[in-house]
Design a protein around this motif. Structure first.
Motif, PDB file in Angstrom:
ATOM      1  N   GLY A   1       0.746  -1.120   0.013  1.00 15.86           N
ATOM      2  CA  GLY A   1      -0.105   0.025  -0.137  1.00 15.86           C
ATOM      3  C   GLY A   1       0.832   1.304   0.037  1.00 15.86           C
ATOM      4  O   GLY A   1       0.386   2.366  -0.478  1.00 15.86           O
ATOM      5  N   THR A   2       1.929   1.179   0.535  1.00 18.61           N
ATOM      6  CA  THR A   2       3.079   2.251   0.734  1.00 18.61           C
ATOM      7  C   THR A   2       3.333   2.890  -0.779  1.00 18.61           C
ATOM      8  O   THR A   2       3.389   3.840  -1.071  1.00 18.61           O
ATOM      9  CB  THR A   2       4.074   1.851   1.682  1.00 18.61           C
ATOM     10  OG1 THR A   2       3.420   1.825   2.880  1.00 18.61           O
ATOM     11  CG2 THR A   2       5.179   3.187   1.720  1.00 18.61           C
ATOM     12  N   THR A   3       3.686   1.811  -1.460  1.00 21.10           N
ATOM     13  CA  THR A   3       4.301   1.837  -2.705  1.00 21.10           C
ATOM     14  C   THR A   3       3.119   2.260  -3.692  1.00 21.10           C
ATOM     15  O   THR A   3       3.427   3.361  -4.638  1.00 21.10           O
ATOM     16  CB  THR A   3       4.851   0.698  -3.352  1.00 21.10           C
ATOM     17  OG1 THR A   3       4.194  -0.425  -3.435  1.00 21.10           O
ATOM     18  CG2 THR A   3       6.341   0.256  -2.586  1.00 21.10           C
TER      19      THR A   3
ATOM     20  N   GLU B   1      -7.569   8.897  -3.220  1.00 22.64           N
ATOM     21  CA  GLU B   1      -8.274   8.309  -2.040  1.00 22.64           C
ATOM     22  C   GLU B   1      -7.040   7.283  -1.472  1.00 22.64           C
ATOM     23  O   GLU B   1      -6.768   6.496  -2.307  1.00 22.64           O
ATOM     24  CB  GLU B   1      -9.370   7.589  -2.342  1.00 22.64           C
ATOM     25  CG  GLU B   1     -10.411   8.331  -2.701  1.00 22.64           C
ATOM     26  CD  GLU B   1     -11.829   7.249  -3.269  1.00 22.64           C
ATOM     27  OE1 GLU B   1     -11.936   6.897  -4.468  1.00 22.64           O
ATOM     28  OE2 GLU B   1     -12.410   6.674  -2.221  1.00 22.64           O
ATOM     29  N   ASP B   2      -6.928   7.397  -0.242  1.00 22.72           N
ATOM     30  CA  ASP B   2      -6.302   6.154   0.410  1.00 22.72           C
ATOM     31  C   ASP B   2      -7.579   5.143   0.857  1.00 22.72           C
ATOM     32  O   ASP B   2      -7.937   5.503   1.902  1.00 22.72           O
ATOM     33  CB  ASP B   2      -5.412   6.563   1.612  1.00 22.72           C
ATOM     34  CG  ASP B   2      -4.759   5.533   2.088  1.00 22.72           C
ATOM     35  OD1 ASP B   2      -5.047   4.266   1.904  1.00 22.72           O
ATOM     36  OD2 ASP B   2      -3.532   5.762   2.784  1.00 22.72           O
ATOM     37  N   ALA B   3      -7.772   4.112   0.205  1.00 21.97           N
ATOM     38  CA  ALA B   3      -8.857   3.217   0.719  1.00 21.97           C
ATOM     39  C   ALA B   3      -8.181   1.996   1.140  1.00 21.97           C
ATOM     40  O   ALA B   3      -9.053   0.937   1.256  1.00 21.97           O
ATOM     41  CB  ALA B   3      -9.817   2.884  -0.591  1.00 21.97           C
ATOM     42  N   ALA B   4      -6.929   1.922   1.948  1.00 24.25           N
ATOM     43  CA  ALA B   4      -6.315   0.682   2.195  1.00 24.25           C
ATOM     44  C   ALA B   4      -6.981   0.331   3.388  1.00 24.25           C
ATOM     45  O   ALA B   4      -7.111  -1.155   3.605  1.00 24.25           O
ATOM     46  CB  ALA B   4      -4.991   1.215   2.895  1.00 24.25           C
ATOM     47  N   GLU B   5      -8.003   0.874   4.221  1.00 24.34           N
ATOM     48  CA  GLU B   5      -8.454   0.307   5.423  1.00 24.34           C
ATOM     49  C   GLU B   5     -10.037   0.127   5.084  1.00 24.34           C
ATOM     50  O   GLU B   5     -10.891  -0.234   5.747  1.00 24.34           O
ATOM     51  CB  GLU B   5      -8.304   1.312   6.539  1.00 24.34           C
ATOM     52  CG  GLU B   5      -7.038   1.344   6.950  1.00 24.34           C
ATOM     53  CD  GLU B   5      -6.813   2.401   8.101  1.00 24.34           C
ATOM     54  OE1 GLU B   5      -7.723   2.859   8.819  1.00 24.34           O
ATOM     55  OE2 GLU B   5      -5.438   2.487   8.657  1.00 24.34           O
ATOM     56  N   ALA B   6     -10.544   0.455   3.828  1.00 20.90           N
ATOM     57  CA  ALA B   6     -11.914   0.636   3.537  1.00 20.90           C
ATOM     58  C   ALA B   6     -12.339  -0.254   2.318  1.00 20.90           C
ATOM     59  O   ALA B   6     -13.359   0.253   1.469  1.00 20.90           O
ATOM     60  CB  ALA B   6     -12.413   2.038   3.322  1.00 20.90           C
TER      61      ALA B   6
ATOM     62  N   ASN C   1      -3.481  -7.952   7.270  1.00 25.17           N
ATOM     63  CA  ASN C   1      -4.708  -7.670   8.203  1.00 25.17           C
ATOM     64  C   ASN C   1      -6.075  -6.844   7.278  1.00 25.17           C
ATOM     65  O   ASN C   1      -6.849  -6.579   7.917  1.00 25.17           O
ATOM     66  CB  ASN C   1      -4.373  -6.756   9.304  1.00 25.17           C
ATOM     67  CG  ASN C   1      -3.762  -5.444   8.792  1.00 25.17           C
ATOM     68  OD1 ASN C   1      -3.860  -4.989   7.682  1.00 25.17           O
ATOM     69  ND2 ASN C   1      -3.142  -4.812   9.784  1.00 25.17           N
ATOM     70  N   LYS C   2      -5.783  -6.893   6.075  1.00 25.74           N
ATOM     71  CA  LYS C   2      -6.915  -6.033   5.394  1.00 25.74           C
ATOM     72  C   LYS C   2      -7.887  -7.201   5.076  1.00 25.74           C
ATOM     73  O   LYS C   2      -7.851  -8.380   4.860  1.00 25.74           O
ATOM     74  CB  LYS C   2      -6.204  -5.422   3.998  1.00 25.74           C
ATOM     75  CG  LYS C   2      -5.044  -4.448   4.511  1.00 25.74           C
ATOM     76  CD  LYS C   2      -5.518  -3.309   5.397  1.00 25.74           C
ATOM     77  CE  LYS C   2      -4.579  -1.993   5.377  1.00 25.74           C
ATOM     78  NZ  LYS C   2      -3.418  -2.230   6.224  1.00 25.74           N
ATOM     79  N   LEU C   3      -9.082  -6.339   4.557  1.00 28.22           N
ATOM     80  CA  LEU C   3     -10.063  -7.435   3.926  1.00 28.22           C
ATOM     81  C   LEU C   3      -9.775  -8.340   2.971  1.00 28.22           C
ATOM     82  O   LEU C   3     -10.259  -9.543   2.900  1.00 28.22           O
ATOM     83  CB  LEU C   3     -11.395  -6.358   3.721  1.00 28.22           C
ATOM     84  CG  LEU C   3     -12.201  -6.141   5.051  1.00 28.22           C
ATOM     85  CD1 LEU C   3     -11.856  -5.092   5.824  1.00 28.22           C
ATOM     86  CD2 LEU C   3     -13.673  -5.678   4.402  1.00 28.22           C
TER      87      LEU C   3
HETATM   88  C1  LIG Z   1      -4.620   4.131   5.458  1.00 24.90           C
HETATM   89  C2  LIG Z   1      -3.337   3.326   5.115  1.00 24.90           C
HETATM   90  N1  LIG Z   1      -2.798   3.582   4.099  1.00 24.90           N
HETATM   91  C3  LIG Z   1      -1.577   2.902   3.667  1.00 24.90           C
HETATM   92  C4  LIG Z   1      -0.975   1.901   4.370  1.00 24.90           C
HETATM   93  C5  LIG Z   1       0.125   1.163   3.738  1.00 24.90           C
HETATM   94  O1  LIG Z   1       0.157  -0.034   3.395  1.00 24.90           O
HETATM   95  P1  LIG Z   1       1.145  -1.266   3.317  1.00 24.90           P
HETATM   96  O2  LIG Z   1       1.353  -1.645   4.880  1.00 24.90           O
HETATM   97  O3  LIG Z   1       0.605  -2.275   2.539  1.00 24.90           O
HETATM   98  O4  LIG Z   1       2.441  -0.374   2.890  1.00 24.90           O
HETATM   99  C6  LIG Z   1      -1.817   1.210   5.405  1.00 24.90           C
HETATM  100  C7  LIG Z   1      -1.454  -0.019   6.074  1.00 24.90           C
HETATM  101  O5  LIG Z   1      -2.095  -0.358   6.977  1.00 24.90           O
HETATM  102  C8  LIG Z   1      -2.854   2.210   5.812  1.00 24.90           C
HETATM  103  O6  LIG Z   1      -3.701   1.544   7.091  1.00 24.90           O
END
Ligand SMILES: Cc1ncc(COP(=O)(O)O)c(C=O)c1O
Length: 380
Positions: free
Chosen positions: A56-58, A152-157, A190-192
């Protein structure tokens, strides 16, 4: 810990797909599962193109770059988020501009956005916190009127929905990650939807999608592979990981059902306890309870670290809430966010934690957690 904060759920379908990769030799960053996973996730979220990446960071890093953020450009985001958001901006030479959180949903307070817009603003980055959507209509309206992009950062949704256009005649439910110009997802364990480690960027714009694909793959050029006009990264996801992801996407309806059961059951069992703020679901939102958070009122005499320790003694694992970006030494030591105060973010960082929320959580474990929270609060 007896009850972990999260455990991934891996089914037979995942095993079947991974075995297929192994048996056919498609184990690297090309193959049918990658394409199918990108297409399935983009479709699910209501976007045209999906570009799978290593995490998610990349995903955020290349999304920010593809949005055209360069040195000195500003991106507005909540202080209360993971460092990946701010880092994706600083990494591209940009400047994160912060807003506080909204006390009910813990998402960015959209009423503070307009005051943060300057001639250097390039984009707004809403982050759907812990499974609840940001109130996106105001974000979209401001972005349109100021010619900004929405990342949008939808990593958690994953799978959360937002009722867009509720002031207009035809409100429509949109999935988080299907609303902005670009959206980023994490598929961490830990994601869905998980691929172990992994991520994806979605967009409707074919040029942005092509740029994202190039950035993910060292900016090799289709016509002359080893001639480079831009520096990219190796942020590729493997077909093996995508095979897991595809099986997980196929199970999304059950996953959301389980998460909503978990969230609603926690709320039913905890809401009579004084001094707790629990997750909400606004009328314009369908949230997915990625993590079931709670915020302790100061009247309980406890902060989140105290409660975490006491629950830990009973074998119950928790995680603290995020610490705001304006309180991060790595940024303040560079002179960023000098003198800035975000009272809601500061308070929930100290008073908030999340309870065991994984897809494997059973009803008896959930009962045990609720009982433990009640006991600790009765004898702080
Ligand atoms: C809101 C949000 N953005 C980005 C990330 C980064 O994702 P990753 O851990 O896959 O790099 C996370 C990770 O939990 C997150 O909660």
């Amino acid at each position: 810990m007896k009850i972990p904060v999260n455990e991934p759920l891996v089914g037979e379908r995942e095993i079947e797909y991974v075995l297929d990769c192994l048996r056919t030799g498609w184990i690297s960053s090309a193959g049918k599962y990658l394409e199918a996973f990108e297409e399935a996730w983009a479709n699910y979220c209501g976007m045209r193109y999906g570009v799978a990446v290593s995490n998610g960071t990349t995903a955020l890093q290349i999304a920010v770059r593809a949005a055209g953020v360069g040195p000195g450009d500003e991106v507005i985001m909540p202080s209360f988020t993971i460092i990946s958001c701010a880092q994706a901006v600083t990494y591209n030479g940009g400047v994160p501009m912060l807003v506080d959180s909204e006390p009910r949903t813990w998402c960015m307070d959209v009423s503070q956005l307009e005051a943060r817009i300057t001639p250097r603003t390039k984009a707004i980055m809403p982050v759907h916190i812990y499974g609840h959507p940001v109130d996106m209509d105001e974000v979209t309206r401001l972005a349109k009127s100021h010619h900004l992009l929405v990342i949008e950062d939808a990593a958690e949704a994953h799978g959360a929905e937002y009722l867009s256009g509720r002031q207009a005649d035809q409100p429509v439910w949109l999935r988080c990650g299907g609303i902005g110009d670009l959206s980023a997802f994490s598929f961490y364990a830990n994601k869905l939807v998980t691929t172990g480690e992994g991520g994806m960027v979605l967009t409707n714009d074919p040029q942005i999608a092509a740029h994202l694909r190039s950035l993910r793959n060292l900016c090799f050029r289709p016509e002359k592979r080893f001639l480079h006009t831009e520096l990219g990264h190796n942020f590729r996801l493997t077909n093996l990981q995508a095979a897991i992801g595809l099986a997980q996407v196929e199970r999304m309806p059950e996953t959301i059902h389980k998460k909503r059961w978990m969230g609603e059951t926690y709320t039913r069992r905890l809401r009579h306890i004084p001094g707790l703020s629990l997750p909400v679901e606004e009328s314009w939102a369908r949230q997915v309870y990625w993590m079931y958070g709670l915020v302790l009122d100061e009247s309980t005499g406890l902060n989140a670290a105290d409660l975490a320790r006491k629950l830990g003694e009973r074998g119950i694992e928790t995680r603290p809430f995020f610490l705001g970006m304006h309180e991060q030494p790595v940024f303040t030591s560079q002179g960023l966010f000098k003198g800035e105060k975000y009272p809601v973010a500061e308070r929930i960082a100290r008073q908030g934690l999340y309870l065991p929320s994984g897809l494997t959580l059973t009803e008896s474990q959930l009962d045990e957690v609720c009982l433990a929270v009640e006991e600790v609060l009765a004898n702080p």
